[in-house]
Design a protein around this motif. Structure first.
Motif, PDB file in Angstrom:
ATOM      1  N   HIS A 116      12.811 -44.547  -4.705  1.00 37.47           N
ATOM      2  CA  HIS A 116      13.955 -44.927  -5.463  1.00 37.47           C
ATOM      3  C   HIS A 116      14.694 -46.086  -4.463  1.00 37.47           C
ATOM      4  O   HIS A 116      14.682 -45.893  -3.112  1.00 37.47           O
ATOM      5  CB  HIS A 116      14.951 -43.870  -5.566  1.00 37.47           C
ATOM      6  N   ARG A 117      15.346 -46.814  -5.034  1.00 39.50           N
ATOM      7  CA  ARG A 117      16.023 -48.192  -4.364  1.00 39.50           C
ATOM      8  C   ARG A 117      17.359 -47.675  -4.057  1.00 39.50           C
ATOM      9  O   ARG A 117      18.281 -47.035  -4.665  1.00 39.50           O
ATOM     10  CB  ARG A 117      16.459 -49.184  -5.191  1.00 39.50           C
ATOM     11  N   VAL A 118      17.659 -47.306  -2.454  1.00 46.11           N
ATOM     12  CA  VAL A 118      18.795 -46.429  -2.114  1.00 46.11           C
ATOM     13  C   VAL A 118      19.367 -47.196  -0.997  1.00 46.11           C
ATOM     14  O   VAL A 118      19.049 -48.255  -0.276  1.00 46.11           O
ATOM     15  CB  VAL A 118      18.416 -45.161  -1.323  1.00 46.11           C
ATOM     16  N   THR A 119      20.853 -47.259  -1.049  1.00 44.92           N
ATOM     17  CA  THR A 119      21.626 -47.767  -0.154  1.00 44.92           C
ATOM     18  C   THR A 119      22.789 -46.662   0.321  1.00 44.92           C
ATOM     19  O   THR A 119      22.744 -45.901  -0.388  1.00 44.92           O
ATOM     20  CB  THR A 119      22.207 -49.095  -0.464  1.00 44.92           C
ATOM     21  N   ALA A 120      23.516 -47.247   1.362  1.00 41.43           N
ATOM     22  CA  ALA A 120      24.370 -46.064   1.852  1.00 41.43           C
ATOM     23  C   ALA A 120      25.672 -46.917   2.342  1.00 41.43           C
ATOM     24  O   ALA A 120      25.555 -48.036   2.670  1.00 41.43           O
ATOM     25  CB  ALA A 120      23.951 -45.306   3.010  1.00 41.43           C
ATOM     26  N   VAL A 121      26.870 -46.033   1.915  1.00 37.78           N
ATOM     27  CA  VAL A 121      28.127 -46.773   2.416  1.00 37.78           C
ATOM     28  C   VAL A 121      28.843 -45.614   2.951  1.00 37.78           C
ATOM     29  O   VAL A 121      28.881 -44.539   3.019  1.00 37.78           O
ATOM     30  CB  VAL A 121      28.946 -46.948   0.941  1.00 37.78           C
ATOM     31  N   LYS A 122      29.476 -46.353   4.242  1.00 38.16           N
ATOM     32  CA  LYS A 122      30.370 -45.447   5.297  1.00 38.16           C
ATOM     33  C   LYS A 122      31.878 -45.764   4.940  1.00 38.16           C
ATOM     34  O   LYS A 122      32.291 -46.910   5.084  1.00 38.16           O
ATOM     35  CB  LYS A 122      29.990 -45.688   6.533  1.00 38.16           C
ATOM     36  N   LEU A 153      24.700 -43.772  -1.805  1.00 40.67           N
ATOM     37  CA  LEU A 153      25.053 -42.624  -0.966  1.00 40.67           C
ATOM     38  C   LEU A 153      26.322 -43.074  -0.343  1.00 40.67           C
ATOM     39  O   LEU A 153      26.382 -44.092   0.248  1.00 40.67           O
ATOM     40  CB  LEU A 153      24.053 -42.348   0.233  1.00 40.67           C
ATOM     41  N   VAL A 154      27.573 -42.306  -0.519  1.00 38.98           N
ATOM     42  CA  VAL A 154      28.823 -42.511   0.211  1.00 38.98           C
ATOM     43  C   VAL A 154      29.168 -41.416   1.060  1.00 38.98           C
ATOM     44  O   VAL A 154      29.374 -40.362   0.593  1.00 38.98           O
ATOM     45  CB  VAL A 154      29.728 -42.915  -0.903  1.00 38.98           C
ATOM     46  N   GLU A 155      29.217 -41.883   2.263  1.00 39.64           N
ATOM     47  CA  GLU A 155      29.664 -40.865   3.209  1.00 39.64           C
ATOM     48  C   GLU A 155      31.160 -40.885   3.661  1.00 39.64           C
ATOM     49  O   GLU A 155      31.573 -42.332   3.881  1.00 39.64           O
ATOM     50  CB  GLU A 155      29.000 -41.056   4.698  1.00 39.64           C
ATOM     51  N   VAL A 156      31.833 -40.115   3.459  1.00 40.21           N
ATOM     52  CA  VAL A 156      33.343 -39.920   3.362  1.00 40.21           C
ATOM     53  C   VAL A 156      33.482 -39.479   4.811  1.00 40.21           C
ATOM     54  O   VAL A 156      33.306 -38.267   5.218  1.00 40.21           O
ATOM     55  CB  VAL A 156      34.258 -39.245   2.578  1.00 40.21           C
ATOM     56  N   GLY A 157      34.165 -40.370   5.872  1.00 38.57           N
ATOM     57  CA  GLY A 157      34.371 -40.058   7.267  1.00 38.57           C
ATOM     58  C   GLY A 157      35.703 -39.095   7.514  1.00 38.57           C
ATOM     59  O   GLY A 157      36.573 -38.977   6.673  1.00 38.57           O
ATOM     60  N   GLY A 158      35.690 -38.669   8.489  1.00 36.79           N
ATOM     61  CA  GLY A 158      36.789 -37.478   8.773  1.00 36.79           C
ATOM     62  C   GLY A 158      36.511 -36.191   8.058  1.00 36.79           C
ATOM     63  O   GLY A 158      35.312 -35.803   7.731  1.00 36.79           O
ATOM     64  N   THR A 159      37.381 -35.320   7.917  1.00 35.67           N
ATOM     65  CA  THR A 159      37.197 -33.835   7.567  1.00 35.67           C
ATOM     66  C   THR A 159      37.927 -33.783   6.350  1.00 35.67           C
ATOM     67  O   THR A 159      39.304 -34.130   6.398  1.00 35.67           O
ATOM     68  CB  THR A 159      37.290 -32.992   8.810  1.00 35.67           C
ATOM     69  N   VAL A 160      37.616 -33.111   5.445  1.00 38.35           N
ATOM     70  CA  VAL A 160      38.575 -32.567   4.328  1.00 38.35           C
ATOM     71  C   VAL A 160      39.663 -31.948   4.682  1.00 38.35           C
ATOM     72  O   VAL A 160      39.786 -30.962   5.565  1.00 38.35           O
ATOM     73  CB  VAL A 160      37.644 -31.672   3.471  1.00 38.35           C
ATOM     74  N   GLY A 161      41.071 -32.565   4.117  1.00 37.02           N
ATOM     75  CA  GLY A 161      42.207 -31.802   4.839  1.00 37.02           C
ATOM     76  C   GLY A 161      42.760 -32.604   5.588  1.00 37.02           C
ATOM     77  O   GLY A 161      44.223 -32.819   5.818  1.00 37.02           O
ATOM     78  N   ASP A 162      42.221 -33.656   5.963  1.00 32.68           N
ATOM     79  CA  ASP A 162      42.868 -34.925   6.761  1.00 32.68           C
ATOM     80  C   ASP A 162      43.642 -35.679   5.946  1.00 32.68           C
ATOM     81  O   ASP A 162      43.522 -36.277   4.883  1.00 32.68           O
ATOM     82  CB  ASP A 162      41.610 -35.923   7.687  1.00 32.68           C
TER      83      ASP A 162
END
Length: 542
Positions: free
Chosen positions: A32-38, A138-147
């Motif tokens: 699969h053609r994959v990319t990632a976002v931070k 792929l999208v990574e959301v930085g920090g912690t849920v609740g911030d």
């Protein structure tokens, strides 16, 4: 495009970036053609002006973006370049929204977080996927849920499912199940609270990745599933492994990527995990071992040198060798203890850096490697201190220094690049990203890059200072080989020194570029590979 959103809960530093990269590696291994976002919720425009002790390494993309270090993990695991727009910060989002408001693009509207800020976040996510030509983002959301800082981003990714539907979106939540030695039990309550907080933001996770010291017993997985309303077969353990490159295999054994294919209605394919299986074998039982002295000033924050560490690992895997790093604090080196710092090591490496602190210790390290025949690799500042040493002690240039540390000194063998003379401000103003390097025929560098007759290769850069061209003739007359230069590029620093080496030395190579940023498990960086091979030759093992 399909979108996989990765969030984190309970505590920070759980390894969300490595987990995201590992999932991407598995999907990429399936063709699969994959990319990632931070997504980074800080107000800085980018990571370029942050100090390493606060943020770790600044990773530089091929297009010259200064980004979070997780972008480096993405590139190494996915074996692909990540486009410039793949690191989204609060600063970038609000800067663009305010620009549009001032330009009248929201004329007659009250500009609000919803929809204007969330629309800008979604636009950037979609644009990053399109720029990469990806099937899966792929999208990574930085920090912690609740911030508090993450709230607009969570709302934006919640809306993406509403916009595109469940068959095009997947929510993965990384959480923690700690093990208490005193009571000898796993505790699931933090995970329950974390999922509840995520649901409070309107997102129900499709997959749970549970961090733990060891694989979770089935009874605990069922308990997690029951109290979070996530199906048991969609609960996976991201347990401690010997090295991050073993994590993709651990997740593959549990069937994570196969589940993702089914949930996103993708073609189900068999993965090619040859490189990862080979790395696992070498890391578990290497045939030999190499000790490298890493001379820096952030030795208490080794994430500041993450890409360098990984590039050494890549070279070690290629040579069937475990790499042990001896961290040497450059500020602690002086004439009295110089040899003691390097006793018992097989090679020395001076990485990039900024500021005067520890520089004289790095100069001494380069001198010791040059005089003792210890294999040496210098990167960016590591090249500059090697030139300063050579100028002082071989070329006889008294008082040789860098203009970065002594702007008014007469013997500035390292000086500002011509293109930097009129630059104002600090953010994003250095020479950044991929730049060509013309290698001289017959040099060690040309051989390392497999162009023995000379040619042009590309490496990434992040610097303002270069070898002063006025001193190059004297350095060459004293025997220093200039093995790489910047080719002619419309007058922007043509001919500036890109690589040096010392003739007759077992291995003394330095580059102005940062080759560690382009190193991959499947394609180790040539200068790093050369260093490890030279270290093994020093042991008589190559």
């Amino acid at each position: 495009m399909k979108y996989i959103f990765v969030t984190g809960g309970v505590v920070s530093s759980l390894g969300k970036g490595v987990a995201t990269a590992s999932l991407g590696a598995l999907l990429s291994a399936r063709g699969h053609r994959v990319t990632a976002v931070k997504i980074d919720p800080y107000i800085n425009i980018d990571a370029g002006t942050m100090r390493p002790y606060e943020h770790g390494e600044v990773f530089v993309t091929s297009s010259g973006a200064e980004t979070d270090l997780d972008l480096g993990n993405y590139e190494r695991f996915l074996n692909t370049d990540i486009p410039r727009g793949a690191n989204i910060t609060t600063g970038q989002v609000y800067q663009e929204v305010i620009r549009k408001e001032r330009a009248g693009e929201y004329l007659a509207q009250t500009v609000q977080v919803i929809p204007h800020v969330t629309d800008e976040i979604k636009r950037r996510i979609h644009a990053a996927g399109q720029a990469a030509g990806a099937d899966i983002v792929l999208v990574e959301v930085g920090g912690t849920v609740g911030d508090m800082e993450s709230t607009p981003f969570l709302e934006a990714i919640r809306q993406v499912r509403f916009d595109l539907g469940a068959e095009h979106t997947l929510y993965v939540h990384l959480t923690l199940v700690p093990y208490l030695d005193q009571s000898q039990e796993f505790k699931t309550k933090p995970t329950q609270h974390s999922v509840a907080a995520l649901r409070g933001a309107g997102i129900t996770p499709d997959v749970l990745l549970v961090r733990s010291a060891q694989p979770l017993p089935e009874s605990i997985k069922r308990k997690v599933a029951m109290f979070t309303s996530v199906l048991p077969e969609q609960v996976f353990t991201s347990y401690d492994v010997g090295h991050v490159y073993q994590l993709p295999l651990a997740l593959e054994e549990q069937g994570l990527s196969a589940l993702v294919e089914r949930r996103l209605c993708l073609d189900e394919r068999a993965p090619d995990l040859t490189a990862w299986r080979h790395a696992e074998v070498v890391m578990r039982a290497p045939a030999r071992e190499v000790t490298v002295a890493m001379v820096g000033k952030y030795v208490d924050m080794t994430a500041a040198y993450l890409s360098v560490i990984e590039a050494l690992t890549h070279a070690g895997v290629a040579c069937d060798a475990r790499i042990r790093i001896r961290w040497v604090n450059a500020e602690a080196i002086d004439e009295t203890n110089l040899r003691a710092h390097f006793r018992g090591v097989d090679a020395a490496l001076v990485p990039g850096g900024f500021g005067a602190r520890g520089v004289e210790g790095k100069v001494l390290a380069a001198r010791h490697a040059r005089e003792s025949g210890l294999p040496y690799l210098g990167i960016c500042l590591g090249l500059q201190v090697a030139v300063i040493d050579y100028a002082r002690h071989v070329a006889g240039i008294s008082g040789a220094v860098s203009a970065e540390f002594s702007p008014g000194a007469p013997a500035r063998v390292i000086d500002l690049m011509p293109e930097q003379l009129d630059v104002a401000g600090l953010g994003g103003t250095m020479r950044l990203g991929d730049w060509p390097m013309r290698l001289a025929a017959g040099t060690r560098l040309a051989a390392l890059y497999a162009v023995p007759d000379g040619g042009t290769v590309v490496e990434r850069h992040r610097h303002r200072y270069e070898v002063n061209p006025a001193f190059v003739p004297a350095l060459q007359a004293a025997g220093l080989i200039i093995s790489g230069v910047t080719p002619g590029m419309d007058g922007r620093g043509a001919g500036l020194v890109e690589g040096i080496e010392i003739p007759g030395h077992p291995y003394f190579v330095a580059l102005q570029a940062h080759p560690e940023f382009r190193s991959r498990l499947q394609a180790p960086s040539p200068p790093f590979l050369g260093l490890i091979r030279a270290a093994l030759e020093r042991q008589g093992l190559e």
